[in-house]
Design a protein around this motif. Sequence first.
Motif, PDB file in Angstrom:
ATOM      1  N   ASP A 150       0.817  -1.222   0.000  1.00  0.00           N
ATOM      2  CA  ASP A 150       0.000   0.000   0.000  1.00  0.00           C
ATOM      3  C   ASP A 150       0.852   1.273   0.000  1.00  0.00           C
ATOM      4  OD1 ASP A 150      -2.710   1.321   0.301  1.00  0.00           O
ATOM      5  OD2 ASP A 150      -1.735   2.022   2.127  1.00  0.00           O
ATOM      6  N   PRO A 151       1.804   1.455   0.913  1.00  0.00           N
ATOM      7  CA  PRO A 151       2.614   2.672   0.851  1.00  0.00           C
ATOM      8  C   PRO A 151       3.506   2.731  -0.380  1.00  0.00           C
ATOM      9  CG  PRO A 151       3.441   1.200   2.554  1.00  0.00           C
ATOM     10  CD  PRO A 151       2.137   0.635   2.101  1.00  0.00           C
ATOM     11  N   VAL A 152       3.935   1.578  -0.888  1.00  0.00           N
ATOM     12  CA  VAL A 152       4.745   1.576  -2.110  1.00  0.00           C
ATOM     13  C   VAL A 152       3.937   2.108  -3.284  1.00  0.00           C
ATOM     14  CG1 VAL A 152       5.911   0.088  -3.782  1.00  0.00           C
ATOM     15  CG2 VAL A 152       6.283  -0.260  -1.341  1.00  0.00           C
ATOM     16  N   ALA A 153       2.690   1.647  -3.411  1.00  0.00           N
ATOM     17  CA  ALA A 153       1.823   2.135  -4.487  1.00  0.00           C
ATOM     18  C   ALA A 153       1.570   3.639  -4.350  1.00  0.00           C
ATOM     19  CB  ALA A 153       0.498   1.368  -4.479  1.00  0.00           C
ATOM     20  N   ASP A 154       1.363   4.110  -3.127  1.00  0.00           N
ATOM     21  CA  ASP A 154       1.151   5.544  -2.911  1.00  0.00           C
ATOM     22  C   ASP A 154       2.365   6.352  -3.352  1.00  0.00           C
ATOM     23  OD1 ASP A 154      -1.202   4.731  -1.836  1.00  0.00           O
ATOM     24  OD2 ASP A 154      -0.567   4.960   0.244  1.00  0.00           O
ATOM     25  N   ILE A 185      12.357   8.853   0.356  1.00  0.00           N
ATOM     26  CA  ILE A 185      13.431   7.863   0.245  1.00  0.00           C
ATOM     27  C   ILE A 185      14.112   7.658   1.605  1.00  0.00           C
ATOM     28  CG2 ILE A 185      15.663   7.380  -0.813  1.00  0.00           C
ATOM     29  CD1 ILE A 185      14.641   8.857  -3.313  1.00  0.00           C
ATOM     30  N   ALA A 186      14.366   8.767   2.297  1.00  0.00           N
ATOM     31  CA  ALA A 186      15.043   8.673   3.596  1.00  0.00           C
ATOM     32  C   ALA A 186      14.188   7.933   4.620  1.00  0.00           C
ATOM     33  CB  ALA A 186      15.392  10.072   4.099  1.00  0.00           C
ATOM     34  N   VAL A 187      12.909   8.256   4.681  1.00  0.00           N
ATOM     35  CA  VAL A 187      12.029   7.610   5.659  1.00  0.00           C
ATOM     36  C   VAL A 187      11.835   6.134   5.305  1.00  0.00           C
ATOM     37  CG1 VAL A 187       9.688   7.575   6.577  1.00  0.00           C
ATOM     38  CG2 VAL A 187      10.886   9.746   6.321  1.00  0.00           C
ATOM     39  N   SER A 188      11.745   5.811   4.016  1.00  0.00           N
ATOM     40  CA  SER A 188      11.615   4.402   3.621  1.00  0.00           C
ATOM     41  C   SER A 188      12.851   3.610   4.033  1.00  0.00           C
ATOM     42  CB  SER A 188      11.409   4.308   2.108  1.00  0.00           C
ATOM     43  OG  SER A 188      10.197   4.938   1.721  1.00  0.00           O
ATOM     44  N   THR A 213      -0.010  13.099   3.275  1.00  0.00           N
ATOM     45  CA  THR A 213      -0.437  12.307   2.122  1.00  0.00           C
ATOM     46  C   THR A 213      -1.727  12.847   1.520  1.00  0.00           C
ATOM     47  OG1 THR A 213       0.607  10.328   3.048  1.00  0.00           O
ATOM     48  CG2 THR A 213      -1.070   9.999   1.364  1.00  0.00           C
ATOM     49  N   ALA A 214      -2.716  13.153   2.365  1.00  0.00           N
ATOM     50  CA  ALA A 214      -3.999  13.665   1.867  1.00  0.00           C
ATOM     51  C   ALA A 214      -3.818  15.017   1.199  1.00  0.00           C
ATOM     52  CB  ALA A 214      -5.000  13.767   3.016  1.00  0.00           C
TER      53      ALA A 214
END
Length: 288
Positions: A150-154, A185-188, A213-214
């Motif tokens: 889910d977060p990857v798709a976002d 990128i840093a947070v991932s 995000t929203a």
Amino acid sequence: MKVLQVSFHIWLTMAFLSPTCHAFAIGNQLTSHGTSKIFPSSAPTLSKHFTPKTISFPLYLANHPSKLGSRAPPPGPIRRQFPQFPWERLPNWLTYMRCLAIPGLAFLFYLPQQHTATTFLFAMASITDWWDGYLARRWDITSDFGAFLDPVADKLMVSTALILLSGRYGAIVGLPSAIILAREIAVSALREWMAQRGQRDAVQVGFQGKVKTALTMVALTMLLLVDKTKNGAFASLYSPAMLMLYACMIITVTSGSVYFRAAAPIFFRKDETGVRAENKGDDNLNCS
């Protein structure tokens, strides 16, 4: 160009509707011809359970009954109408659709006079971001794979829109886009590092991350709706969309700092452990 546009619309329609059309086609076939012509008498189990009155989905769906969580609410009208549908897979399917919408977004973006269609596709994909998570929590069917995808798709969808809009509007969009992408990128990387140490819960998505995000998706939807000449019926959305995008940049930095502050004790503990290990190694060498 018209041929490519029509072909793409046909592909998009078939991609979204082909599973449903296939399901109802088989259901109608069973209803009109009866099960005896499709399932021979040598398969009494199938003919017993799949009668013309109950089948409305293909067999690979009917053989996978719903497996919702124990805390899922009772079935509503739609789930009662289609009891054999694998509802537990729907959240992941919505995430897959969001991933499949990314190449469509890039294709429509470069077609002339298609900013409305581009915006519609991005908006629908953004809605599925909320919808799949809502269904997974409501039906108690959250999974590790869904939490990963889910977060990857976002991030893929938002990154694609930011890059496309940076090419259209230049540095005024490129600057916040660079900061937002660097933070993601840093947070991932931080989450991956924490997960390897069993501390992923310390960097879970917080309230600021959800607001970011929203707000980012709303700002990008408004920017995509504006024609590249900044004229037309939606030209007035450009200024508020840019203000929202820069607000997203600020929230991105502040929310990212929250994650790194939460992970700071793990960083220091690792450093202290490493120093003690090095000191112990030096002591052993001195003794020898």
